[in-house]
Design a protein around this motif. Structure first.
Motif, PDB file in Angstrom:
ATOM      1  N   GLY A   1       0.820  -1.238  -0.095  1.00 14.37           N
ATOM      2  CA  GLY A   1       0.138  -0.046  -0.035  1.00 14.37           C
ATOM      3  C   GLY A   1       0.681   1.257  -0.142  1.00 14.37           C
ATOM      4  N   THR A   2       2.181   1.110  -0.024  1.00  8.76           N
ATOM      5  CA  THR A   2       2.892   2.498  -0.067  1.00  8.76           C
ATOM      6  C   THR A   2       3.107   2.779  -1.494  1.00  8.76           C
ATOM      7  OG1 THR A   2       4.261   1.591   1.961  1.00  8.76           O
ATOM      8  CG2 THR A   2       5.272   3.226   0.723  1.00  8.76           C
TER       9      THR A   2
ATOM     10  N   GLN B   1       6.269  11.668  10.175  1.00  2.95           N
ATOM     11  CA  GLN B   1       5.862  11.557   8.644  1.00  2.95           C
ATOM     12  C   GLN B   1       4.964  10.403   8.525  1.00  2.95           C
ATOM     13  OE1 GLN B   1       6.915  14.122   5.965  1.00  2.95           O
ATOM     14  NE2 GLN B   1       7.206  14.752   8.135  1.00  2.95           N
ATOM     15  N   LYS B   2       3.960  10.255   7.557  1.00  2.44           N
ATOM     16  CA  LYS B   2       2.905   9.324   7.281  1.00  2.44           C
ATOM     17  C   LYS B   2       3.534   8.119   7.220  1.00  2.44           C
ATOM     18  CE  LYS B   2      -1.121   8.443   4.314  1.00  2.44           C
ATOM     19  NZ  LYS B   2      -1.900   8.833   3.377  1.00  2.44           N
ATOM     20  N   TYR B   3       4.583   8.191   6.219  1.00  2.00           N
ATOM     21  CA  TYR B   3       5.214   6.703   5.945  1.00  2.00           C
ATOM     22  C   TYR B   3       6.249   6.455   6.680  1.00  2.00           C
ATOM     23  CZ  TYR B   3       1.477   6.881   2.121  1.00  2.00           C
ATOM     24  OH  TYR B   3       0.493   6.985   1.291  1.00  2.00           O
ATOM     25  N   SER B   4       6.724   6.863   7.747  1.00  2.00           N
ATOM     26  CA  SER B   4       7.623   6.778   8.820  1.00  2.00           C
ATOM     27  C   SER B   4       7.668   5.243   8.913  1.00  2.00           C
ATOM     28  CB  SER B   4       7.723   7.623   9.951  1.00  2.00           C
ATOM     29  OG  SER B   4       8.837   7.155  10.857  1.00  2.00           O
TER      30      SER B   4
END
Length: 472
Positions: free
Chosen positions: A355-356, A409-412
């Motif tokens: 999902g990234t 951050q959102k995708y950390s």
């Protein structure tokens, strides 16, 4: 020869009649557009070959260069290893565009029974290895140098997990320590070793390592730092200001480095320099360096060892770089950076977080604004010749801000492709927001870096079988 060295020599030889180590020393000369090679000498080192007898072929596809050793009569591939070199970095600098340079280099491999062809290969723009030099080595040639210089000192067993041929053998080589500072070297070396094995995957694979220590005594304490007028003739020759970068520590005296290291079983070397100014360096398959007394020595040691051990690329991009940017965004050979020209064939796709998105969004502009301000403060500290504690304060404030910013951050923590890596703000991507190879933050190696490190450990040690492609 010291008693410990003699005992090691006898024990290793008796274990499996291991061959001795043969070393080809040569000169690498050229500039940004051409290069050539010439033989210096062939040397028989004093110790047996420390490598695993069944893991002689390199299947990692790492390195800017690759060398092969083939039986002269049958063309059978006997040994191969990928590596990088000081020349390979220097040819990317502005200096290489203006003048020629010569660097001394070495290739080490198990002593063959018969004449062999040694082939040196270099990557082309498609990342394929192409032959650039070849020579015949006859192990029985009368010019093979079988002499041995005096041992540089007692061999320390910092971590002994088993016979050298079954383990990854790491040498901690001291430079700039006087005889009176020998206890300090041992203390510094043990501290660095303890730190390395707190990081995954080294922590989980500690039993696959031997770590040795050697310290040739220096006439003066410390190493060279030309930018401040300090010059030392230290045994290994390490110096700050390599390529005129004040924090970059290298030795250009390859012959001294090799002759000293030959008194320990080694595949990897970390040069522990006796100094407190922030600095270090790391070149894949050659060595890593660190200033032992810097506040940031634990981080620098692990970061630079990542370069040296697994060919990991620098993921940062806002610090000053001595390398001239490439006009083309070629796909790097390093496993932890990519040009992302085809997201479907991303080199770490198997480690992606589901999902990234690719590229993976992050607040890049805000990070760059803060980082550029830090760079200005760093230059001011050096220009005003302030004490090292002032630089430490800058780094601590930077670390605290970056840890908070990047972790929010959102995708950390996700594996994706974050733009900004390999000294370039645009066109290169790193796997995760934060990593040992990106910042001085208190974070681990990212998942991709850990995978690359594990692959190299498997080449030298461990119970996992090694697989190879068929070689003609």
């Amino acid at each position: 020869m010291t008693r410990a060295l003699l005992a090691l020599l006898l024990a290793t030889s008796a274990s499996a009649a291991a061959p001795r180590t043969l070393r080809v020393d040569y000169f690498h000369t050229g500039n940004a557009t051409e290069e050539r090679f010439s033989l210096d000498r062939v040397v028989l080192e004093p110790l047996p070959w420390p490598g695993h007898p069944e893991r002689t072929l390199d299947d990692t596809n790492l390195g800017k260069y690759l060398f092969e050793v083939r039986d002269r009569d049958t063309n059978r591939l006997l040994y191969s290893r990928g590596f990088a070199s000081i020349y390979g970095e220097w040819e990317l600098t502005g200096e290489a565009k203006r003048q020629n340079g010569t660097f001394h280099e070495s290739l080490r491999f198990p002593h063959p029974e018969r004449p062999v062809q040694v082939l040196l290969k270099k990557r082309d723009e498609q990342n394929a290895f192409r032959e650039v030099w070849s020579l015949v080595v006859d192990p029985k040639d009368m010019l093979v140098d079988t002499s041995s210089p005096p041992a540089p000192g007692p061999l320390l067993k910092l971590l002994e997990s088993g016979p050298p041929e079954q383990k990854v053998d790491l040498l901690i080589l001291g430079d700039g320590y006087t005889e009176a500072e020998r206890p300090k070297f041992e203390k510094d070396a043990r501290r660095m070793v303890d730190i390395l094995f707190t990081f995954s995957p080294f922590k989980e694979r500690k039993s696959d390592f031997n770590v040795w220590g050697l310290m040739p005594a220096a006439a003066q304490s410390g190493i060279s730092r030309p930018s401040t007028g300090v010059h030392r003739r230290s045994p290994v020759g390490t110096t700050y200001d390599a390529f005129r970068s004040e924090r970059y520590i290298l030795t250009f005296d390859n012959k001294a480095f090799r002759e000293l290291s030959a008194f320990a079983p080694y595949e990897f070397v970390e040069i522990l320099s006796n100094g407190n100014t922030y600095g270090g360096g790391g070149i894949f398959g050659l060595y890593g360096t660190v200033a032992a007394d810097s506040l940031w020595a634990p981080y620098v040691f692990v970061h630079e060892f990542g370069h040296h051990f697994a060919g990991l690329a620098d993921e940062y991009y806002t610090s000053e770089s001595v390398y001239v940017p490439s006009a083309d965004r070629l796909e790097p050979w390093e496993k932890n950076v990519t040009a992302l020209k085809d997201p479907e064939s991303l080199k770490w796709k198997h480690l992606m977080t589901p999902g990234t998105p690719l590229p993976t969004p992050w607040e890049k502009a805000a990070y760059e604004t803060h980082s550029n301000d830090v760079q200005k403060r760093r230059r001011q500290v050096r220009a005003q010749k302030k004490p090292e504690s002032e630089m430490d304060s800058v780094f601590i404030a930077q670390r605290d801000w970056e840890e908070k910013f990047l972790s929010s951050q959102k995708y950390s923590g996700k594996v994706g492709a974050f733009e900004g890596a390999h000294y370039e703000a645009h066109g290169y991507y790193r796997p995760q927001l934060d990593c040992v190879m990106f910042t001085r933050d208190r974070v681990p190696f990212c998942a991709v870096c850990q995978s690359a490190i594990s692959q190299v450990i498997n080449l030298y040690a461990g119970s996992r079988p090694q697989t190879f492609k068929k070689t003609p």
